[in-house]
Scaffold this active site. Structure first.
Site, PDB file in Angstrom:
ATOM      1  N   LYS A  78       0.875  -1.177   0.000  1.00 41.17           N
ATOM      2  CA  LYS A  78       0.000   0.000   0.000  1.00 41.17           C
ATOM      3  C   LYS A  78       0.911   1.227   0.000  1.00 41.17           C
ATOM      4  O   LYS A  78       1.473   1.588   1.030  1.00 41.17           O
ATOM      5  CB  LYS A  78      -0.872  -0.121   1.232  1.00 41.17           C
ATOM      6  CG  LYS A  78      -1.684   0.991   1.771  1.00 41.17           C
ATOM      7  CD  LYS A  78      -2.338   1.943   0.880  1.00 41.17           C
ATOM      8  CE  LYS A  78      -2.583   3.211   1.661  1.00 41.17           C
ATOM      9  NZ  LYS A  78      -1.895   4.366   1.126  1.00 41.17           N
ATOM     10  N   GLU A 122       8.345  16.195  15.341  1.00 44.45           N
ATOM     11  CA  GLU A 122       8.872  16.112  13.984  1.00 44.45           C
ATOM     12  C   GLU A 122       8.085  17.055  13.064  1.00 44.45           C
ATOM     13  O   GLU A 122       6.857  17.027  13.063  1.00 44.45           O
ATOM     14  CB  GLU A 122       8.722  14.678  13.479  1.00 44.45           C
ATOM     15  CG  GLU A 122       9.312  14.454  12.114  1.00 44.45           C
ATOM     16  CD  GLU A 122       9.117  13.036  11.630  1.00 44.45           C
ATOM     17  OE1 GLU A 122       7.994  12.516  11.753  1.00 44.45           O
ATOM     18  OE2 GLU A 122      10.091  12.448  11.141  1.00 44.45           O
ATOM     19  N   GLU A 150       8.994   1.534  11.259  1.00 46.12           N
ATOM     20  CA  GLU A 150      10.081   2.523  11.068  1.00 46.12           C
ATOM     21  C   GLU A 150       9.391   3.877  11.102  1.00 46.12           C
ATOM     22  O   GLU A 150       8.668   4.226  10.163  1.00 46.12           O
ATOM     23  CB  GLU A 150      10.743   2.346   9.702  1.00 46.12           C
ATOM     24  CG  GLU A 150      11.313   0.989   9.418  1.00 46.12           C
ATOM     25  CD  GLU A 150      12.633   0.762  10.087  1.00 46.12           C
ATOM     26  OE1 GLU A 150      13.302   1.753  10.424  1.00 46.12           O
ATOM     27  OE2 GLU A 150      12.976  -0.405  10.295  1.00 46.12           O
ATOM     28  N   CYS A 209      13.463  10.910   6.898  1.00 48.79           N
ATOM     29  CA  CYS A 209      13.185  10.454   8.271  1.00 48.79           C
ATOM     30  C   CYS A 209      14.351  10.738   9.210  1.00 48.79           C
ATOM     31  O   CYS A 209      14.163  11.079  10.361  1.00 48.79           O
ATOM     32  CB  CYS A 209      12.825   8.980   8.282  1.00 48.79           C
ATOM     33  SG  CYS A 209      14.101   7.943   7.577  1.00 48.79           S
TER      34      CYS A 209
HETATM   35  P1  NAD Z   1       1.841   8.396   7.381  1.00 50.53           P
HETATM   36  O1  NAD Z   1       1.970   7.593   8.618  1.00 50.53           O
HETATM   37  O2  NAD Z   1       0.807   9.452   7.310  1.00 50.53           O
HETATM   38  O3  NAD Z   1       1.546   7.437   6.145  1.00 50.53           O
HETATM   39  C1  NAD Z   1       2.377   6.316   5.872  1.00 50.53           C
HETATM   40  C2  NAD Z   1       1.543   5.275   5.154  1.00 50.53           C
HETATM   41  O4  NAD Z   1       0.540   4.806   6.063  1.00 50.53           O
HETATM   42  C3  NAD Z   1       0.816   5.790   3.926  1.00 50.53           C
HETATM   43  O5  NAD Z   1       0.833   4.795   2.937  1.00 50.53           O
HETATM   44  C4  NAD Z   1      -0.606   5.987   4.455  1.00 50.53           C
HETATM   45  O6  NAD Z   1      -1.574   5.875   3.452  1.00 50.53           O
HETATM   46  C5  NAD Z   1      -0.720   4.835   5.429  1.00 50.53           C
HETATM   47  N1  NAD Z   1      -1.782   4.998   6.433  1.00 50.53           N
HETATM   48  C6  NAD Z   1      -2.348   6.140   6.898  1.00 50.53           C
HETATM   49  N2  NAD Z   1      -3.319   5.849   7.798  1.00 50.53           N
HETATM   50  C7  NAD Z   1      -3.346   4.499   7.917  1.00 50.53           C
HETATM   51  C8  NAD Z   1      -4.113   3.579   8.698  1.00 50.53           C
HETATM   52  N3  NAD Z   1      -5.052   3.987   9.536  1.00 50.53           N
HETATM   53  N4  NAD Z   1      -3.848   2.268   8.578  1.00 50.53           N
HETATM   54  C9  NAD Z   1      -2.882   1.825   7.770  1.00 50.53           C
HETATM   55  N5  NAD Z   1      -2.133   2.633   6.976  1.00 50.53           N
HETATM   56  C10 NAD Z   1      -2.353   3.951   7.055  1.00 50.53           C
HETATM   57  O7  NAD Z   1       3.292   8.969   7.083  1.00 50.53           O
HETATM   58  P2  NAD Z   1       3.757   9.857   5.841  1.00 50.53           P
HETATM   59  O8  NAD Z   1       3.241  11.237   6.058  1.00 50.53           O
HETATM   60  O9  NAD Z   1       3.452   9.169   4.549  1.00 50.53           O
HETATM   61  O10 NAD Z   1       5.332   9.811   6.007  1.00 50.53           O
HETATM   62  C11 NAD Z   1       6.011  10.643   6.855  1.00 50.53           C
HETATM   63  C12 NAD Z   1       6.425   9.917   8.110  1.00 50.53           C
HETATM   64  O11 NAD Z   1       7.179   8.767   7.781  1.00 50.53           O
HETATM   65  C13 NAD Z   1       7.316  10.751   8.985  1.00 50.53           C
HETATM   66  O12 NAD Z   1       6.945  10.598  10.331  1.00 50.53           O
HETATM   67  C14 NAD Z   1       8.692  10.164   8.734  1.00 50.53           C
HETATM   68  O13 NAD Z   1       9.626  10.366   9.749  1.00 50.53           O
HETATM   69  C15 NAD Z   1       8.370   8.727   8.573  1.00 50.53           C
HETATM   70  N6  NAD Z   1       9.468   8.039   7.878  1.00 50.53           N
HETATM   71  C16 NAD Z   1      10.245   7.167   8.597  1.00 50.53           C
HETATM   72  C17 NAD Z   1      11.313   6.512   7.982  1.00 50.53           C
HETATM   73  C18 NAD Z   1      12.188   5.529   8.749  1.00 50.53           C
HETATM   74  O14 NAD Z   1      12.923   4.787   8.118  1.00 50.53           O
HETATM   75  N7  NAD Z   1      12.143   5.493  10.057  1.00 50.53           N
HETATM   76  C19 NAD Z   1      11.563   6.741   6.628  1.00 50.53           C
HETATM   77  C20 NAD Z   1      10.760   7.646   5.944  1.00 50.53           C
HETATM   78  C21 NAD Z   1       9.700   8.282   6.575  1.00 50.53           C
END
Ligand code: NAD
Length: 494
Positions: free
Chosen positions: A189, A398, A265, A300
């Site tokens: 997804k 963040e 992550e 991230c």
């Molecule tokens: P997000 O959590 O909003 O979304 C991530 C994914 O989760 C998307 O595909 C989204 O559609 C899905 N999602 C949203 N609600 C959901 C639910 N209820 N159930 C299941 N899936 C759901 O994050 P984002 O805005 O896409 O990304 C930014 C975040 O990702 C930041 O916090 C960043 O630090 C983190 N990040 C972490 C790493 C790492 O390696 N630790 C790497 C990149 C990004």
């Protein structure tokens, strides 16, 4: 050298509507609904994509379940899976520029970085795990005579992979590479605002000979499709990169359903600590600026808290300001650009509101403005906020944008306390000439990675993962296989 003529052509190419890939077939949403895909470069509709329903999620899970259970993938010799994966990596590489430009139009990362960090890195990752999989052995346990203890390593089953928008191909491949090499099947997804390239490489997987149903992609909203995956009784493990609140939700849903394993992550508020004895202050300025401002801070591990020893604080901030004011922000498809677009209007608004909150709390803001509004795109100045207290919202939460919080410190102990004083523990850096201090800091800082005299460099051979509320489990390196391979003991009386 980037082929600018080709980029100019690719940036104008029409983008067909994106459909799910379920059981090897492109499919519209079960109710035919679509979502607009807005380009952050100009705020206009780039194309549409299927707005997945829960039943689309369930269809993809059913396809992945059958594909796993009938052994069409896990039943192949590891060397046979490897051959297909290597072909897939070659195809991704052959389409690298096309994928990179499509990705930039979708998520806004500057093209130079996107090319390397996205298709080329994804191809390298898939190759790495393909090459490794026929070199992994089980174990014979040192048991008493008359008994034989064998430890088998088996694929876990159906993997639900949910990924974010900042580096969709790189992060996607960190999950797909080891999951598929190990013989699992996958339902992926992608994020709503960065689905197009992941969907495209799924077609390339089929072209490489991956059997239908092994790798499925369901597009749409997290709250619908992601929920269906996390609540499913047929998914064995979830691997997730994204925000803390969603990670928490996935764990709750696992507990409510089949206790599937959940590897997270998550985000960070990573401290970049510069001591007065840093070996080269100009280098520290350049790397620190790039460590927060490249990809507009949508990284991230971004070094979003700069801790500077007080005696060099003012000089360091001055140099940093001079460097960041020269950074080229704008069209991410121009190879000269150093910071591209913010991914979405919502993210831009969130970034600006963090800056506003800091400003109204009396902090000094350098930059902090939206840029190039006339283009309709989402661009923002590299922003430095000084006078930040360790307890400020800007030092605790963040932003995921080009906003740097600068905090002065006096002693090593104080730097450690500030560094560890958030809920996160993803990355950190220490700049010092003193080797003993560097090792003391590595030991004292709670983070998944501590850089010394650099920020952000890495390679596939080392793991990436957080501690505290930055997550559990690791992507990258051979350790990543632990998430996708179960141990099974055979105990035999001889
Ligand atoms: P997000 O959590 O909003 O979304 C991530 C994914 O989760 C998307 O595909 C989204 O559609 C899905 N999602 C949203 N609600 C959901 C639910 N209820 N159930 C299941 N899936 C759901 O994050 P984002 O805005 O896409 O990304 C930014 C975040 O990702 C930041 O916090 C960043 O630090 C983190 N990040 C972490 C790493 C790492 O390696 N630790 C790497 C990149 C990004």
């Amino acid at each position: 050298m980037l082929d600018t003529d080709k980029i100019t052509k690719l940036r104008k190419a029409p983008v067909p509507p994106a459909l799910h890939l379920i059981d090897g077939k492109a499919r519209a949403a079960s109710d035919d609904a679509t979502l607009p895909v807005i380009s952050p470069l100009d705020g206009r509709e780039l194309t549409t994509m299927a707005r997945g329903t829960a039943s689309d999620g369930e269809a993809a899970i059913a396809a992945a379940r059958s594909a796993f259970d009938d052994g069409r993938w896990s039943g192949l010799a590891p060397s046979a899976r490897k051959k297909i994966l290597l072909k897939w990596a070659d195809l991704i590489e052959a389409h690298a520029l096309e994928l990179a430009v499509l990705g930039v139009r979708n998520n806004g990362t500057e093209i130079g970085m996107a090319l390397k960090a996205e298709p080329l890195s994804a191809a390298a990752t898939i190759r790495y795990y393909a090459e490794a999989i026929d070199k992994i052995y089980g174990e014979i346990a040192p048991t008493a005579p008359g008994t034989l203890g064998l430890v088998h390593r088996e694929p876990v089953g159906v993997v639900g992979a949910i990924v974010p928008w900042n580096f969709p191909l790189m992060i996607g491949a960190w999950k797909l590479g080891p999951a598929l090499a190990a013989g699992n099947t996958v339902v992926l997804k992608p994020a709503e605002t960065a689905s197009l390239t992941l969907r495209r490489i799924a077609d390339l997987a089929l072209e490489a000979g991956m059997p239908a149903g092994v790798f499925n992609v369901v597009l749409g909203e997290g709250a619908v499709v992601g929920e269906a995956i996390s609540l499913s009784m047929a998914v064995d493990v979830i691997v997730f990169t994204g925000s803390g609140p969603v990670g928490r939700r996935l764990m709750e849903n696992a507990a409510k359903s089949n206790l599937k394993r959940v590897y997270l992550e998550l985000g960070g508020k990573s401290p970049n600590i510069v001591f007065a004895d840093a070996p080269d202050l100009d280098e520290a300025v350049k790397v620190s600026a790039n460590g927060i401002f490249r990809n507009s801070g949508q990284v991230c591990i971004a070094g979003s808290r700069l801790l500077v020893q007080r005696e060099i604080h003012d000089a360091f901030v001055q140099k940093l300001q001079a460097f960041s004011e020269k950074m080229i922000v704008g069209d991410p498809l121009d190879p000269a650009t150093q910071a591209g677009a913010i991914n979405s209007a919502r993210q831009l608004e969130q970034n600006l509101s963090f800056v506003e909150q800091a400003r109204s709390g009396g902090r000094q803001v350098i930059g902090g403005q939206r840029l190039l509004e006339e283009t309709g795109g989402y661009f923002m100045q590299p922003t430095i906020v000084t006078g930040v207290e360790a307890s400020d919202p800007l030092a605790q939460h963040e932003v995921f944008g080009p906003v740097l919080a600068v905090i002065p410190f006096d002693t090593e102990a104080e730097a450690i306390a500030i560094a560890n004083g958030t809920d996160y523990g993803l990355a950190a850096a220490v700049w010092t000439r003193d080797l003993s201090r560097a090792h003391r800091m590595i030991a004292a800082i709670r983070a998944g990675v501590v850089h010394v005299n650099t920020y952000g460099g890495s390679d596939l051979s080392v793991p990436l993962g957080g501690v505290k509320q930055s997550g559990n489990g690791h992507d990258k390196s051979l350790h990543a296989f632990d998430k996708y391979l179960d141990l099974k003991t055979a105990w035999i009386k001889l």
